[in-house]
Motif scaffolding. Sequence first.
Motif, PDB file in Angstrom:
ATOM      1  N   SER A  68      17.143  23.082  -8.727  1.00 42.12           N
ATOM      2  CA  SER A  68      16.787  22.252  -9.875  1.00 42.12           C
ATOM      3  C   SER A  68      17.657  22.568 -11.080  1.00 42.12           C
ATOM      4  CB  SER A  68      15.313  22.458 -10.230  1.00 42.12           C
ATOM      5  OG  SER A  68      14.470  22.030  -9.171  1.00 42.12           O
ATOM      6  N   GLN A  69      17.933  23.857 -11.282  1.00 45.49           N
ATOM      7  CA  GLN A  69      18.801  24.241 -12.387  1.00 45.49           C
ATOM      8  C   GLN A  69      20.204  23.678 -12.202  1.00 45.49           C
ATOM      9  OE1 GLN A  69      18.571  28.424 -13.636  1.00 45.49           O
ATOM     10  NE2 GLN A  69      16.759  28.622 -12.365  1.00 45.49           N
ATOM     11  N   LEU A  70      20.730  23.729 -10.964  1.00 46.91           N
ATOM     12  CA  LEU A  70      22.049  23.172 -10.689  1.00 46.91           C
ATOM     13  C   LEU A  70      22.082  21.677 -10.963  1.00 46.91           C
ATOM     14  CD1 LEU A  70      23.235  24.963  -7.401  1.00 46.91           C
ATOM     15  CD2 LEU A  70      24.058  25.293  -9.734  1.00 46.91           C
ATOM     16  N   LYS A  71      20.991  20.993 -10.581  1.00 42.76           N
ATOM     17  CA  LYS A  71      20.928  19.541 -10.798  1.00 42.76           C
ATOM     18  C   LYS A  71      20.931  19.216 -12.292  1.00 42.76           C
ATOM     19  CE  LYS A  71      18.498  15.336  -9.442  1.00 42.76           C
ATOM     20  NZ  LYS A  71      18.644  14.726 -10.774  1.00 42.76           N
ATOM     21  N   LEU A  72      20.178  19.996 -13.080  1.00 43.07           N
ATOM     22  CA  LEU A  72      20.156  19.778 -14.519  1.00 43.07           C
ATOM     23  C   LEU A  72      21.545  19.970 -15.126  1.00 43.07           C
ATOM     24  CD1 LEU A  72      16.825  21.483 -15.656  1.00 43.07           C
ATOM     25  CD2 LEU A  72      17.375  19.040 -15.691  1.00 43.07           C
ATOM     26  N   ILE A  73      22.232  21.016 -14.668  1.00 45.32           N
ATOM     27  CA  ILE A  73      23.581  21.284 -15.169  1.00 45.32           C
ATOM     28  C   ILE A  73      24.524  20.150 -14.798  1.00 45.32           C
ATOM     29  CG2 ILE A  73      25.579  22.817 -14.949  1.00 45.32           C
ATOM     30  CD1 ILE A  73      23.594  25.130 -14.553  1.00 45.32           C
ATOM     31  N   GLN A  74      24.432  19.694 -13.524  1.00 38.69           N
ATOM     32  CA  GLN A  74      25.302  18.623 -13.060  1.00 38.69           C
ATOM     33  C   GLN A  74      25.020  17.321 -13.789  1.00 38.69           C
ATOM     34  OE1 GLN A  74      27.947  18.765 -11.070  1.00 38.69           O
ATOM     35  NE2 GLN A  74      28.261  16.605 -11.519  1.00 38.69           N
ATOM     36  N   ASP A  75      23.740  17.021 -14.007  1.00 39.55           N
ATOM     37  CA  ASP A  75      23.368  15.790 -14.723  1.00 39.55           C
ATOM     38  C   ASP A  75      23.912  15.808 -16.147  1.00 39.55           C
ATOM     39  OD1 ASP A  75      22.073  14.878 -12.496  1.00 39.55           O
ATOM     40  OD2 ASP A  75      20.055  15.345 -13.206  1.00 39.55           O
ATOM     41  N   ASN A  76      23.828  16.975 -16.792  1.00 38.99           N
ATOM     42  CA  ASN A  76      24.333  17.099 -18.158  1.00 38.99           C
ATOM     43  C   ASN A  76      25.850  16.941 -18.193  1.00 38.99           C
ATOM     44  OD1 ASN A  76      24.039  17.859 -21.037  1.00 38.99           O
ATOM     45  ND2 ASN A  76      25.182  19.672 -20.409  1.00 38.99           N
ATOM     46  N   LYS A  77      26.519  17.530 -17.208  1.00 37.96           N
ATOM     47  CA  LYS A  77      27.978  17.424 -17.141  1.00 37.96           C
ATOM     48  C   LYS A  77      28.396  15.987 -16.874  1.00 37.96           C
ATOM     49  CE  LYS A  77      31.968  19.687 -15.058  1.00 37.96           C
ATOM     50  NZ  LYS A  77      32.421  20.742 -14.120  1.00 37.96           N
ATOM     51  N   THR A  78      27.677  15.303 -15.969  1.00 39.37           N
ATOM     52  CA  THR A  78      27.985  13.909 -15.662  1.00 39.37           C
ATOM     53  C   THR A  78      27.834  13.042 -16.898  1.00 39.37           C
ATOM     54  OG1 THR A  78      27.308  14.136 -13.343  1.00 39.37           O
ATOM     55  CG2 THR A  78      27.295  11.913 -14.277  1.00 39.37           C
ATOM     56  N   SER A  79      26.774  13.289 -17.669  1.00 37.63           N
ATOM     57  CA  SER A  79      26.547  12.531 -18.895  1.00 37.63           C
ATOM     58  C   SER A  79      27.683  12.735 -19.888  1.00 37.63           C
ATOM     59  CB  SER A  79      25.211  12.947 -19.527  1.00 37.63           C
ATOM     60  OG  SER A  79      24.992  12.270 -20.736  1.00 37.63           O
ATOM     61  N   GLN A  80      28.160  13.977 -20.015  1.00 41.37           N
ATOM     62  CA  GLN A  80      29.265  14.275 -20.924  1.00 41.37           C
ATOM     63  C   GLN A  80      30.551  13.603 -20.458  1.00 41.37           C
ATOM     64  OE1 GLN A  80      29.365  18.563 -20.995  1.00 41.37           O
ATOM     65  NE2 GLN A  80      27.760  18.727 -22.532  1.00 41.37           N
ATOM     66  N   GLN A  81      30.801  13.632 -19.142  1.00 34.06           N
ATOM     67  CA  GLN A  81      31.994  12.983 -18.600  1.00 34.06           C
ATOM     68  C   GLN A  81      31.954  11.482 -18.851  1.00 34.06           C
ATOM     69  OE1 GLN A  81      31.653  14.535 -14.507  1.00 34.06           O
ATOM     70  NE2 GLN A  81      33.707  15.380 -14.758  1.00 34.06           N
ATOM     71  N   LYS A  82      30.796  10.873 -18.627  1.00 32.14           N
ATOM     72  CA  LYS A  82      30.647   9.437 -18.809  1.00 32.14           C
ATOM     73  C   LYS A  82      30.931   9.039 -20.255  1.00 32.14           C
ATOM     74  CE  LYS A  82      27.250   5.695 -18.136  1.00 32.14           C
ATOM     75  NZ  LYS A  82      27.224   5.165 -19.507  1.00 32.14           N
ATOM     76  N   GLU A  83      30.341   9.771 -21.187  1.00 28.46           N
ATOM     77  CA  GLU A  83      30.526   9.472 -22.596  1.00 28.46           C
ATOM     78  C   GLU A  83      31.987   9.625 -23.009  1.00 28.46           C
ATOM     79  OE1 GLU A  83      28.976  11.114 -26.960  1.00 28.46           O
ATOM     80  OE2 GLU A  83      27.945  11.712 -25.109  1.00 28.46           O
ATOM     81  N   ALA A  84      32.638  10.697 -22.535  1.00 29.24           N
ATOM     82  CA  ALA A  84      34.022  10.974 -22.921  1.00 29.24           C
ATOM     83  C   ALA A  84      34.984   9.929 -22.368  1.00 29.24           C
ATOM     84  CB  ALA A  84      34.427  12.373 -22.449  1.00 29.24           C
ATOM     85  N   ILE A  85      34.821   9.555 -21.098  1.00 27.12           N
ATOM     86  CA  ILE A  85      35.778   8.629 -20.495  1.00 27.12           C
ATOM     87  C   ILE A  85      35.580   7.214 -21.009  1.00 27.12           C
ATOM     88  CG2 ILE A  85      34.466   7.967 -18.427  1.00 27.12           C
ATOM     89  CD1 ILE A  85      38.240   8.777 -18.735  1.00 27.12           C
ATOM     90  N   GLU A  86      34.351   6.835 -21.305  1.00 27.89           N
ATOM     91  CA  GLU A  86      34.112   5.500 -21.870  1.00 27.89           C
ATOM     92  C   GLU A  86      34.745   5.384 -23.251  1.00 27.89           C
ATOM     93  OE1 GLU A  86      29.920   4.886 -21.741  1.00 27.89           O
ATOM     94  OE2 GLU A  86      29.925   4.187 -19.655  1.00 27.89           O
ATOM     95  N   LYS A  87      34.650   6.442 -24.043  1.00 29.38           N
ATOM     96  CA  LYS A  87      35.264   6.434 -25.373  1.00 29.38           C
ATOM     97  C   LYS A  87      36.781   6.392 -25.263  1.00 29.38           C
ATOM     98  CE  LYS A  87      35.430   8.891 -29.792  1.00 29.38           C
ATOM     99  NZ  LYS A  87      36.899   8.717 -29.898  1.00 29.38           N
ATOM    100  N   ALA A  88      37.347   7.180 -24.326  1.00 29.89           N
ATOM    101  CA  ALA A  88      38.797   7.225 -24.164  1.00 29.89           C
ATOM    102  C   ALA A  88      39.342   5.856 -23.745  1.00 29.89           C
ATOM    103  CB  ALA A  88      39.174   8.279 -23.127  1.00 29.89           C
ATOM    104  N   GLU A  89      38.655   5.196 -22.820  1.00 31.98           N
ATOM    105  CA  GLU A  89      39.113   3.871 -22.368  1.00 31.98           C
ATOM    106  C   GLU A  89      38.990   2.852 -23.493  1.00 31.98           C
ATOM    107  OE1 GLU A  89      38.460   0.752 -18.658  1.00 31.98           O
ATOM    108  OE2 GLU A  89      36.901   2.223 -19.113  1.00 31.98           O
ATOM    109  N   GLN A  90      37.897   2.906 -24.240  1.00 34.66           N
ATOM    110  CA  GLN A  90      37.704   1.981 -25.355  1.00 34.66           C
ATOM    111  C   GLN A  90      38.780   2.183 -26.425  1.00 34.66           C
ATOM    112  OE1 GLN A  90      34.011   2.423 -27.540  1.00 34.66           O
ATOM    113  NE2 GLN A  90      34.012   0.284 -28.146  1.00 34.66           N
ATOM    114  N   ASP A  91      39.134   3.432 -26.693  1.00 40.62           N
ATOM    115  CA  ASP A  91      40.174   3.721 -27.683  1.00 40.62           C
ATOM    116  C   ASP A  91      41.516   3.138 -27.239  1.00 40.62           C
ATOM    117  OD1 ASP A  91      38.330   5.029 -29.226  1.00 40.62           O
ATOM    118  OD2 ASP A  91      38.961   7.049 -28.642  1.00 40.62           O
TER     119      ASP A  91
END
Length: 259
Positions: A68-91
């Motif tokens: 469960s801890q690994l899943k929480l970490i992975q979910d948080n990392k996925t969310s950060q990746q999604k936010e970063a790449i969407e901003k980079a593409e929009q820029d």
Amino acid sequence: MCKNGSIFIVLILLLCLQRENALFVPSNQWISNIKSNVKKTLSVATAVICIGGLPISVLAEEPLSFQSQLKLIQDNKTSQQKEAIEKAEQDLQTKELLYPEGKLIGRGIVNLIPESGDPKLFPYGLSDASSYDSRFMGEKATMFVLAVGREGPPLARQKVLLKDITFPYAFEVLTNDLIFPLSKETWLSNKNRKDTIALTVILSPDDLLKIPNPVGRIGFAVSEPIQVAGSNGRTTAQINVNGRVDTIGGKWLLHPDYQ
């Protein structure tokens, strides 16, 4: 003992607080604070608070399992990746609206697909190429980008040191990246300018493009011409890096889910 073998600690707090022979009646906020402190103090425990002879039980939360801890970490990392790449593409897209005609050759996003396990568990791939091989941590480890038309040699190329980027990685290929004999002027009349451009990404442990290379990884996708606000634009090529070199046959082997 509980089923998991953990010991349940029973904490009994007898609060016989009296003030002038009158029983102290705590506020709801006071009770809430006590519950919170008990939960923080006990990892696995049942607490019973006796106030004025009235028991108030508090069941502390069970600790999260390792999975469960690994899943929480992975979910948080996925969310950060999604936010970063969407901003980079929009820029990139916003910046490209101001480009002169023909400057943009192609645009892409590079995703590093895990070589083991279910790649669908990593929707935005790995964040670092060293997850493939530690040699990608070297000072000269490089990502090459080749832009190729329907026929003929590569039209443009880029190279960027892996130590300077994280993945997913958004990029654009511009007329500055054209390979001789092409130039900014001749590109405007080139038949590939308004046609499909294939973008190939190659990861190399050094700054020389050597094929075959048992450590190297490869991926490719296409960037199509489109109209954006009355100007010629490009779609974003979703490039999944998931291939490796077969040094015996000299072929690139792709992950079966992405062939």
